[in-house]
Structures are given as structure tokens and as C-alpha cells.
Design an enzyme around this catalytic site. Sequence first.
Site, PDB file in Angstrom:
ATOM      1  N   HIS A  38       0.823  -1.204   0.000  1.00 52.83           N
ATOM      2  CA  HIS A  38       0.000   0.000   0.000  1.00 52.83           C
ATOM      3  C   HIS A  38       0.857   1.254   0.000  1.00 52.83           C
ATOM      4  O   HIS A  38       2.017   1.239   0.428  1.00 52.83           O
ATOM      5  CB  HIS A  38      -0.901   0.023   1.245  1.00 52.83           C
ATOM      6  CG  HIS A  38      -2.175  -0.724   1.074  1.00 52.83           C
ATOM      7  ND1 HIS A  38      -3.392  -0.240   1.501  1.00 52.83           N
ATOM      8  CD2 HIS A  38      -2.438  -1.935   0.516  1.00 52.83           C
ATOM      9  CE1 HIS A  38      -4.348  -1.106   1.210  1.00 52.83           C
ATOM     10  NE2 HIS A  38      -3.789  -2.150   0.621  1.00 52.83           N
ATOM     11  N   GLU A 107      -6.455  -0.521  -5.891  1.00 51.84           N
ATOM     12  CA  GLU A 107      -7.467   0.361  -5.312  1.00 51.84           C
ATOM     13  C   GLU A 107      -7.051   1.808  -5.563  1.00 51.84           C
ATOM     14  O   GLU A 107      -5.864   2.135  -5.538  1.00 51.84           O
ATOM     15  CB  GLU A 107      -7.602   0.150  -3.792  1.00 51.84           C
ATOM     16  CG  GLU A 107      -8.016  -1.238  -3.367  1.00 51.84           C
ATOM     17  CD  GLU A 107      -6.810  -2.113  -3.053  1.00 51.84           C
ATOM     18  OE1 GLU A 107      -5.695  -1.568  -2.890  1.00 51.84           O
ATOM     19  OE2 GLU A 107      -6.986  -3.329  -2.995  1.00 51.84           O
TER      20      GLU A 107
END
Length: 321
Positions: A38, A107
Site C-alpha cells: 500500500h 485500489e
Amino acid sequence: MADIGYTMMTEQAGPRDLVDHVVGAERAGFDFSVISDHYFPWLGSQGHSPYAWSVLGAAAQATTRIPLMTFVTCPTTRYHPAVVAQKAATVQLLAQGRFRLGLGSGERLNEHVVGGGWPSAHERLEMLEEAARIIRDLLAGGQVNHHGSHFDVVDARVWDLPSQPVPLGIAVSGEESCALAGRIADLVIATEPKQELLEAFDRHGGGGKPRIGQLPVCYDTDRDAAVARAHDQFRWSLGGWRVNAELPGPPSFAQATEHVRPQDVADAIPCGDDLDTFVEAVRPFAEAGFTEIALVQIGGAHQQPFIDWAEKTLLPALREL
């Protein structure tokens, strides 16, 4: 019984702690490990997001047995697939064959930072397939030139290649992604215990290949504290991937989940230290046909108690499933 894995959750711990945690997981007897990749945490209360690939390099040197895996890397926006191929080859060399490359369509939370907008879900899958094929070609050796719909590769070559191939996994959530995984992946990745995902993977060529799931848990001898921590740091997970793939940052996830109650989280995530509750949460993955299940212990400062409990109590019970 499925293998049981440990998750290095980069959103909730710094890089040195993550390496210490996976060393502890190896010592405790976890069968494999995975790491999130991330740029942001889901919620500000999680508090971290170091570079996963540096952590993988350190983890490869600090451990000797436990397999490592990205869960998952998006090779389309924040990273170019040619760079992902080089990174995967390097980690495989450092890990001496213990690394698997998990890929997903990403995402917005993590990929928007480089600009260029956020593609539709269908376009993201197209990009993922093209990127995965580029990565495979580069990891196969030789010089690669590619001029496709989404990516260009000019005279690329990965010079340091491992003798062991890097297995490639694809994260799935529906029929289209399952078809992609069945066509090109060595294994399939999912975060929900849906047997229909595995059946779709099999229909498109995935029969007999590993299938890896993931489950958040929140161990604590004080169940109320566990529920409060899970609500504070993991209530985002109740939104579902159609929502979670689209929100742009931690403030958006905080706002989107402001009406999620602690009880809602406790109903979805095993909290506390009741062994049967944890076993029953894992059971649907095993019964659906997952061959490997990675556990996420919620709370960066609460890893070692969980690892100790898992070694003595949880892992032996799960291996009886």
C-alpha cells in the site's frame, strides 16, 4: 487441511516491526506469509504504510523457511510491469525460491498518487492482464519489446534471474477476474470464502492450482478491547471491494464507515481469545476449497501475543479442521 499463513499488514506497523513479526511467525510454525503493498493505510488510526518491497528484502534475509508473497501488488499504475518483474526476480533470489508474486487490479486509495485518473473496473482488468503477460515474458529471460493498448516496453531485460520461477497469483472478486486468473495465473487469491469464485477459476483453467484466502482476526484476552481495536482499525473491511476499490484516501474511508457499529465489526471478525470462534471463522475457507488461508491480526502493537497464542493454541486446532 489448508496451510495457515501470517500477514505482514503494512498499514499497521513500521518496517522493522514487520520484519520482527514475520521472524516470529516463522518461529511459531506458520506455513507461509503474505504482505500488503500500500501507499496509504485504509484508516488514519492504522498509522503506517512503508514500502513493501524493502520489507520483503529484509524479511528474505531475516528468515530461512517461511514463504513470502505480495498480497497484492498492483502492476499497472503506481508501478510499471517491467519494474515489478525486476523486483520479483530480486526478491526471489534473496528468498532462495520462497517468493510468490500476487497481483491485483488495485485500489484508488494507493494508485491515485501518481495522477492520471482512475480507470474503470473493466479497463483495470485489461491493464492487469497485459501487465501480467509482460512480467511473465521478462521473468522468462531474454529481451522484451512490447507495444500494447496500455503499456510500452522497450529493449527490457531482467539481468538477475532466479533459477526457480516466480509463481504468479491473481486476486479475484467475480467472473471476469476469475477468467483472467484461470488463463494466466499459477494460483488464485481471494478475501471472501466464496466457493463460486474457485469454481469459476477452475472453469477457466485453474483446476488443481493453489487457492489462497485471507481472514482478519483480532486476538486479545480482553474481548471488549479486541472489538474496540477491530472497529477502530478494520471497520473499512465491511464496505466490500466495489466500494473499497474506489475511495481515494483514509478520510473517505473514515466518512464512509462512520455509522458502522462495533457490534457490526464483531459479527464479521472473530475477536477475543475464544478458540472455537476463531476456528469457526476459518472453517468456511477450508470448506470452500481454499488450500491456504492467511490470518491478519489487527493492531500493529498486538502481534507477538497473537503469534504466541497461535503457536500454542490456534495453529494446532486449525490443523485439526
